[in-house]
Enzyme design. Structure first.
Site, mmCIF file in Angstrom:
data_model
loop_
_atom_site.group_PDB
_atom_site.id
_atom_site.type_symbol
_atom_site.label_atom_id
_atom_site.label_comp_id
_atom_site.label_asym_id
_atom_site.label_seq_id
_atom_site.Cartn_x
_atom_site.Cartn_y
_atom_site.Cartn_z
ATOM 1 C CG ASP A 105 -2.098 -1.014 0.962
ATOM 2 O OD1 ASP A 105 -2.561 -1.125 -0.194
ATOM 3 O OD2 ASP A 105 -2.508 -1.681 1.921
ATOM 4 C CG ASP A 166 -7.503 -4.139 -1.661
ATOM 5 O OD1 ASP A 166 -7.801 -5.252 -2.130
ATOM 6 O OD2 ASP A 166 -7.919 -3.742 -0.573
#
Ligand code: GLY
Length: 384
Positions: A105, A166
């Protein structure tokens, strides 16, 4: 792109956002918020020795507050937003130093902070941070499976072969790095990951898996996991939106038509499942009761739908735009706390179906709501 009444609505909502952000930005100037407690932002930058290594300063959402401030700086030109955004960006350096808590991320963390800063001000320290993050992301690529590894667990659950949908919105950091340096390696890795995601995550009906577990040594698919959705084979709505928006961004960065077709396929599936009242559940395949909702998915979906509408233009684009407007208007009319006395905007976010708590503020819901508005206005920062 918008009709007169839609423009009028948009101007009104942006005015409300601007008024509230003027106050909230000052109140939270030294924080990196994730949610709110009694209406006030929490702060992920405060040291919490008992927190998990991926929490605290390494928490994956720590870029969105900076992103909200850069959107406001871009919109208003008010220097205070730049100043406050830079406070959070500098705090994130501690995460680079700690290193062990970092994950895939890094795109969510450094695109809305350092890349935004560099794009708007030319700040060379920000460029360095963003390139550093891009190298960390590229270093997570698994050659055998053609995917970017998501998380770092080994002893308590082996995630060496895990990739999650994601990541489609982390790889724009790699596209940016190639565009910035002229070095094609970053883009090559991003496209390999996107290709793998098309074949391993997206199902024939346009729904997507959250987690795919690969064999980290030979790259074969072992199984899928329900992840943050209801269960294996279900349809976690935020995951659908990471795919919808993510494939669209991969198309914009590469021009590869398959990414556009995939984004449209996921979008058609998503639009066909939007309930009449415009409120998005946590999972499109969850049981009717207790009726869990996730407004962050609505905001992210709106961003992707607007990008599809912009890219394809003409008559076909209207259905994507209409769906985005329905989602955003529903949020504005009944899902947002517009009071200047609280720090949050969206009220009904949900981290995961099986979390202990649901229906609370989550910073990326607020960020993507704002981003969608500025996209409609034609004043987006194009960070992904
Ligand atoms: N990227 C994790 C989530 O959407 O909650």
């Amino acid at each position: 792109m918008l009709r007169d009444m839609e423009k009028e609505w948009l101007d009104g909502v942006i005015a409300k956002v601007t008024k509230k952000m003027d106050i909230v930005s000052e109140r939270s100037r030294n924080k990196i918020p994730y949610t709110t407690i009694n209406g006030m932002h929490d702060d992920k930058s405060v040291d919490n020795p008992s927190a998990d290594v991926a929490d605290g300063i390494n928490w994956w959402t720590n870029g969105f507050w900076g992103g909200m401030l850069w959107l406001m700086f871009h919109e208003t030109g008010n220097e205070k937003y730049k100043e406050i955004a830079q406070i959070s960006e500098v705090k994130l350096d501690r995460s680079f130093d700690e290193f062990y808590g970092l994950h895939h991320d890094v795109g969510f963390m450094w695109l809305p902070t350092s890349v935004a800063n560099y794009k708007l001000t030319g700040n060379q320290e920000s460029r360095k941070r963003a390139l550093h993050a891009a190298n960390l992301l590229a270093g997570r690529f698994n050659l055998a499976g053609g995917f970017i590894r998501a998380w770092n667990d080994l002893e308590e659950g082996d995630t060496r072969g895990w990739a999650i949908i994601d990541c489609m919105l982390n790889i724009p950091l790699l596209y940016w790095a190639s565009e910035e340096t002229g070095d094609p390696r970053f883009k090559q890795i991003a496209m390999r990951h996107a290709d793998t995601s098309m074949s391993a995550f997206v199902r024939p009906d346009g729904s997507v898996n959250h987690i795919v577990e690969f064999d980290p040594f030979n790259g074969g698919v072992i199984r899928t996991h329900g992840g943050q959705g209801y269960g294996e084979g279900s349809s976690w709505t935020r995951g659908q939106t990471w795919a919808l928006y993510g494939f669209m961004m991969s198309y914009i960065h590469t021009g590869k038509d398959e990414y556009l077709q995939t984004a449209k396929r996921v979008a058609h599936y998503f639009m066909a499942n939007i309930p009449e009242n415009g409120i998005i559940p946590v999972d499109f395949r969850q049981p009717e009761e207790p009726g869990l909702m996730d407004d962050t998915a609505a905001a992210i979906a709106a961003c992707g739908l607007i990008e599809i509408a912009k890219a394809i233009g003409g008559y076909e684009s209207r259905s994507f735009l209409t769906a985005a407007l329905k989602l955003l208007r529903t949020l504005d009319e009944s899902r947002i706390d517009w009071s200047p006395d609280t720090d949050h905007f969206l009220l009904y976010g949900t981290g995961a179906y099986h979390s202990k708590t649901h229906h609370h503020a989550i910073i990326y819901g607020d960020y993507y709501f704002m981003e969608a508005l500025f996209k409609l206005k034609g004043n987006d920062l194009f960070l992904w």
